[in-house]
Enzyme design. Structure first.
Site, PDB file in Angstrom:
ATOM      1  N   SER A   1      -4.630   4.420   6.256  1.00 50.35           N
ATOM      2  CA  SER A   1      -4.340   4.421   4.821  1.00 50.35           C
ATOM      3  C   SER A   1      -5.148   5.440   4.017  1.00 50.35           C
ATOM      4  CB  SER A   1      -4.553   3.025   4.242  1.00 50.35           C
ATOM      5  OG  SER A   1      -5.825   2.532   4.594  1.00 50.35           O
TER       6      SER A   1
ATOM      7  N   HIS B   1       1.840   1.576   5.964  1.00 49.54           N
ATOM      8  CA  HIS B   1       2.191   2.883   5.399  1.00 49.54           C
ATOM      9  C   HIS B   1       3.262   3.598   6.216  1.00 49.54           C
ATOM     10  CE1 HIS B   1      -0.874   2.732   2.315  1.00 49.54           C
ATOM     11  NE2 HIS B   1      -1.655   2.181   3.221  1.00 49.54           N
TER      12      HIS B   1
ATOM     13  N   LYS C   1       4.716  -1.576  -0.576  1.00 50.13           N
ATOM     14  CA  LYS C   1       4.477  -0.134  -0.593  1.00 50.13           C
ATOM     15  C   LYS C   1       5.819   0.594  -0.617  1.00 50.13           C
ATOM     16  CE  LYS C   1      -0.199  -0.738   0.756  1.00 50.13           C
ATOM     17  NZ  LYS C   1      -1.147  -1.119   1.793  1.00 50.13           N
TER      18      LYS C   1
HETATM   19  C1  LIG Z   1      -2.227  -2.106   1.689  1.00 52.01           C
HETATM   20  C2  LIG Z   1      -2.534  -2.446   3.094  1.00 52.01           C
HETATM   21  C3  LIG Z   1      -2.601  -3.783   3.500  1.00 52.01           C
HETATM   22  C4  LIG Z   1      -2.508  -4.912   2.534  1.00 52.01           C
HETATM   23  O1  LIG Z   1      -1.213  -5.099   2.089  1.00 52.01           O
HETATM   24  P1  LIG Z   1      -0.957  -5.801   0.666  1.00 52.01           P
HETATM   25  O2  LIG Z   1       0.450  -6.225   0.709  1.00 52.01           O
HETATM   26  O3  LIG Z   1      -1.267  -4.773  -0.355  1.00 52.01           O
HETATM   27  O4  LIG Z   1      -1.916  -6.962   0.593  1.00 52.01           O
HETATM   28  C5  LIG Z   1      -2.794  -4.033   4.841  1.00 52.01           C
HETATM   29  N1  LIG Z   1      -2.954  -3.022   5.732  1.00 52.01           N
HETATM   30  C6  LIG Z   1      -2.923  -1.732   5.362  1.00 52.01           C
HETATM   31  C7  LIG Z   1      -3.105  -0.657   6.389  1.00 52.01           C
HETATM   32  C8  LIG Z   1      -2.733  -1.402   4.031  1.00 52.01           C
HETATM   33  O5  LIG Z   1      -2.739  -0.124   3.650  1.00 52.01           O
END
Ligand SMILES: *Cc1c(COP(=O)(O)O)cnc(C)c1O
Length: 399
Positions: free
Chosen positions: A183, A211, A242
């Site tokens: 990320s 991602h 996302k």
């Molecule tokens: C954003 C993210 C999460 C958490 O997801 P949310 O739905 O925002 O709680 C978990 N793992 C990775 C790699 C992330 O980038």
């Protein structure tokens, strides 16, 4: 009068401020595509994970409204009590079909999904092997699990193998867990090698496609599809907040996995079921991902152009191969100053500092999105060059 605790909290905040590590919320107005007003300044949003621009898609919004009218705003209880609606089951069927797995379980967030799944899959007497740059929710899941956790150097398969060989044999269950797209660096895990080692050392593999879901692979299923190894990975987690533009998360795999998690994942069991409006909006977002391949193709084309331009200016984008493009600056102070200067020029990019990234690697984390018009990448790179120039000071560290 100060209440107990308040003085200490104040001291901690002052200490963070003194080290340029204080975090502060920045307010943005409603988004119109990739544009919004941020702290009074109209800007292009280049730090959101709404990569496909689906959070403002009319069909996704309408789905949330329709389902909310039918089922209400909230669910009133956990899924296992009275919160389970037909839309929760529909979104899980839709996700399983999308991922090509037997079943899927919907979670409130990716944080919930990782914490609950890891803690369900590993416990005392087990061993977890985790990439050092894995997301904080994976780290917290490892801690909660009470399994012995071995952190391997980022993408270092020799180190992973060494740990599996030395530490794995004593464990009842071995779990290897990794982000597929990292990320903060935008690079990709060596999934084929991880799968090969897992077969050799009899380990369970869990991937986090936060991602990658909606962005990679022929059907947008994620990096496992892109690399053609989906059927070798029993635990595939991803998020819906996302690229899908909504909220929530999933774990996809066999029906045994899903039934196991329904019984064992505490972050699933002990929390109120997500609103039905969210489930229906996720279903619509997945339909758009399946139908409109141009969105993910545009994201990758823009990202590739951005990386090429930044590199041609001598900037360090690490090993990014994705829509997440870091620009490593180094010091916290310069990173913040450049981010502020960019906002004045109409580009919203956040600076990322420790502990999110290792000390000395503070960076701008630039993300591209499908709804950016042509020319914006070029304009941004010019603005970034200016911002870096204008924040350079002979006494400070040169970015
Ligand atoms: C954003 C993210 C999460 C958490 O997801 P949310 O739905 O925002 O709680 C978990 N793992 C990775 C790699 C992330 O980038």
């Amino acid at each position: 009068m100060r209440l107990p605790g308040e003085r200490r909290w104040q001291q901690v905040l002052e200490d963070l401020k003194g080290r340029n590590l204080l975090r502060r919320l920045r307010r943005r107005g409603p988004a119109s595509g990739a544009r919004a007003v941020v702290e009074g300044q109209e800007a292009w949003i280049l730090c959101s994970n709404d990569y496909l621009g689906l959070s403002t898609h009319p069909d996704v919004i309408q789905a949330m409204i329709d389902a909310t009218r039918r089922f209400g705003a909230g669910t009133g209880a956990a899924r296992l009590i009275s919160g389970n609606t037909s839309l929760h089951e529909e979104v899980e069927e839709k996700i399983a079909r999308f991922k090509g797995t037997e079943a899927a379980l919907f979670f409130t967030s990716g944080y919930h999904a990782n914490v609950g799944t890891i803690q369900a899959l590993a416990g005392e007497g087990d061993a977890i092997f985790s990439d050092e740059l894995n997301h904080a929710s994976i780290i917290d899941g490892c801690r909660l699990s009470r399994a012995r956790t071995f952190v391997y150097r980022h993408r270092d398969m020799n180190h992973l193998e060494d740990l599996l060989r030395r530490e794995g044999s004593r464990a009842r269950t071995r779990l290897v867990v990794t982000d597929t797209v990292f990320s903060m660096d935008g690079d990709v895990a060596p999934l084929e090698d991880i799968v090969r080692l897992a077969e050799q050392y009899d380990a369970v593999v869990m991937v986090d496609e936060a991602h990658a879901t909606g962005l990679f692979g022929e059907h947008g299923r994620g990096m496992c599809e892109e690399k053609g190894i989906s059927d070798k990975i029993p635990v595939q987690m991803g998020t819906c907040g996302k690229a899908l533009g909504v909220f929530g998360a999933y774990v996809a795999g066999s029906s045994e996995l899903v039934n196991f998690l329904i019984n064992r994942a505490r972050s699933f069991i002990f929390t109120t079921a997500p609103p039905p409006g969210i489930c229906f909006a996720v279903i619509k977002a997945l339909e758009i991902v399946e139908r409109e391949k141009w969105r993910r193709e545009r994201v990758q084309a823009l990202a590739s152009r951005l990386r090429t331009l930044l590199k041609s200016k001598g900037l360090n984008t690490l090993n990014s191969e994705t829509q997440i493009v870091p620009v490593v600056i180094g010091s916290e102070n310069s990173t913040l100053a450049i981010s502020r200067a960019l906002l004045k020029m109409g580009f919203f990019v956040q600076g990322i500092r420790p502990p999110t990234v290792p000390p000395g690697t503070s960076r701008l984390r630039v993300t591209v999105r499908a709804d950016l018009p042509d020319g914006i990448i070029e304009d941004f790179c010019c603005a970034l060059e200016k911002a870096i120039g204008s924040t350079w000071s002979p006494t400070g560290e040169q970015p």
